[in-house]
Design a protein around this motif. Structure first.
Motif, short mmCIF file in Angstrom:
data_model
loop_
_atom_site.label_atom_id
_atom_site.label_comp_id
_atom_site.label_asym_id
_atom_site.label_seq_id
_atom_site.Cartn_x
_atom_site.Cartn_y
_atom_site.Cartn_z
N GLY A 120 13.67 -7.84 -3.07
CA GLY A 120 14.81 -6.69 -2.50
C GLY A 120 14.10 -5.58 -1.78
O GLY A 120 13.34 -5.88 -1.02
N HIS A 121 14.84 -4.44 -1.91
CA HIS A 121 14.36 -3.24 -1.35
C HIS A 121 13.64 -2.33 -2.07
O HIS A 121 14.04 -2.01 -3.05
CB HIS A 121 15.53 -2.62 -0.70
CG HIS A 121 15.42 -1.63 0.56
ND1 HIS A 121 15.96 -1.87 1.55
CD2 HIS A 121 15.00 -0.41 0.25
CE1 HIS A 121 15.52 -0.70 2.49
NE2 HIS A 121 14.93 0.26 1.33
N VAL A 122 12.59 -1.80 -1.66
CA VAL A 122 11.85 -0.82 -2.39
C VAL A 122 11.59 0.55 -1.41
O VAL A 122 10.99 0.12 -0.30
CB VAL A 122 10.27 -1.26 -2.75
CG1 VAL A 122 9.44 -0.21 -3.49
CG2 VAL A 122 10.64 -2.51 -3.61
N LYS A 123 11.77 1.49 -1.86
CA LYS A 123 11.68 2.79 -1.05
C LYS A 123 10.72 3.38 -1.82
O LYS A 123 11.11 4.64 -2.76
CB LYS A 123 13.01 3.52 -0.71
CG LYS A 123 12.96 4.43 0.24
CD LYS A 123 14.48 5.23 0.64
CE LYS A 123 14.20 6.13 1.43
NZ LYS A 123 15.52 6.90 1.92
N GLY A 124 9.45 3.66 -1.47
CA GLY A 124 8.55 4.52 -2.19
C GLY A 124 7.24 3.40 -2.33
O GLY A 124 7.26 2.40 -2.01
N PRO A 125 6.15 4.19 -2.83
CA PRO A 125 4.91 3.44 -2.80
C PRO A 125 4.85 2.36 -3.91
O PRO A 125 5.47 2.41 -5.13
CB PRO A 125 3.86 4.42 -3.07
CG PRO A 125 4.57 5.64 -4.01
CD PRO A 125 6.08 5.52 -3.28
N GLY A 172 10.67 -13.45 1.90
CA GLY A 172 11.35 -13.52 3.13
C GLY A 172 12.49 -12.28 3.17
O GLY A 172 12.87 -11.88 4.09
N THR A 173 13.12 -11.99 1.85
CA THR A 173 14.27 -11.24 2.00
C THR A 173 13.81 -9.71 1.71
O THR A 173 14.70 -8.96 1.51
CB THR A 173 15.26 -11.50 0.85
OG1 THR A 173 14.77 -11.60 -0.38
CG2 THR A 173 15.70 -12.66 1.20
N ALA A 174 12.39 -9.58 1.50
CA ALA A 174 11.81 -8.20 0.98
C ALA A 174 11.97 -7.01 2.13
O ALA A 174 11.79 -7.48 3.30
CB ALA A 174 10.52 -8.51 0.39
N THR A 232 7.40 -14.74 5.96
CA THR A 232 8.02 -14.73 7.33
C THR A 232 9.60 -14.24 7.10
O THR A 232 10.17 -14.74 6.16
CB THR A 232 8.42 -15.96 8.18
OG1 THR A 232 6.84 -16.53 8.31
CG2 THR A 232 8.77 -15.55 9.41
N GLY A 233 9.90 -12.99 7.53
CA GLY A 233 11.11 -12.40 7.53
C GLY A 233 10.95 -11.07 6.69
O GLY A 233 11.90 -10.26 6.57
#
Length: 152
Positions: free
Chosen positions: A91-96, A106-108, A123-124
Motif C-alpha cells: 500500500g501507501h506509506v507517507k513517512g520514513p 508492485g502496488t507499493a 516492477t510497478g
C-alpha cells in the motif's frame, strides 16, 4: 480426598532384571505462531502502535508504528514513521521506513526515506525518497570499522 490411582499395578523390580535406560526428556513443543493483529479496511487509527508481533494493515493509520513484522495491504495507508524487523509493503506509506528486510510489491507507493539491510522492489512500485543501507552487525560483535581519511 481426590487421589489418582494407577491403572496398572506397579511391578516390583528385582536386582536380576536389567533396568530400562532412561531417555532424555522430550523438549517442550514449540510455541504456536500467533496470528497477526489486523486493522481492517475502513478502519482509521490515530495514534502510535508498538509491539513485537506481526501487524496487518488494510485501513489507515495516522501515527508511528514499531512492530516485528509489518504487512501493509494494497488498500492500506500509513501516515507516520515505520520501524520493523520485516516490512512487506503493498500500500501507501507517507513517512520514513526503517527495517532489516523491506519488500516493496508492485502496488507499493512510498513517500519517504528507507533505511534497510535488504531491499527488494517489484516492477510497478513507486519510491520517492532516499535509500540508506544499514550496517549489518559484525561477526563476533566486533565494533564496525570506521572509514579512514587520509591527510595530504
Amino acid at each position: 480426598m481426590f487421589e489418582k490411582t494407577p491403572k496398572t499395578p506397579a511391578r516390583p523390580v528385582t536386582l536380576d532384571e536389567p533396568t530400562p535406560a532412561r531417555t532424555a526428556p522430550t523438549p517442550a513443543p514449540a510455541a504456536k505462531p500467533r496470528p497477526a493483529s489486523l486493522i481492517a479496511e475502513g478502519m482509521c487509527i490515530q495514534g502510535n502502535l508498538a509491539g513485537e508481533a506481526e501487524l496487518q494493515i488494510d485501513g489507515l493509520v495516522r501515527g508511528d508504528i514499531r512492530v516485528g513484522k509489518l504487512c501493509l495491504g494494497p488498500k492500506g495507508r500509513i501516515e507516520g514513521s515505520v520501524v520493523a524487523v520485516v516490512a512487506e509493503i503493498r500500500g501507501h506509506v507517507k513517512g520514513p521506513l526503517k527495517a532489516r528486510q523491506v519488500r516493496l510489491f508492485g502496488t507499493a507507493h512510498i513517500e519517504g526515506d528507507i533505511a534497510h539491510e535488504q531491499l527488494a522492489m517489484e516492477t510497478g512500485a513507486v519510491f520517492e525518497g532516499r535509500s540508506v543501507r544499514l550496517a549489518q552487525p559484525a561477526q563476533g560483535d566486533a565494533p564496525a570499522a570506521k572509514p579512514v581519511s587520509s591527510a595530504a
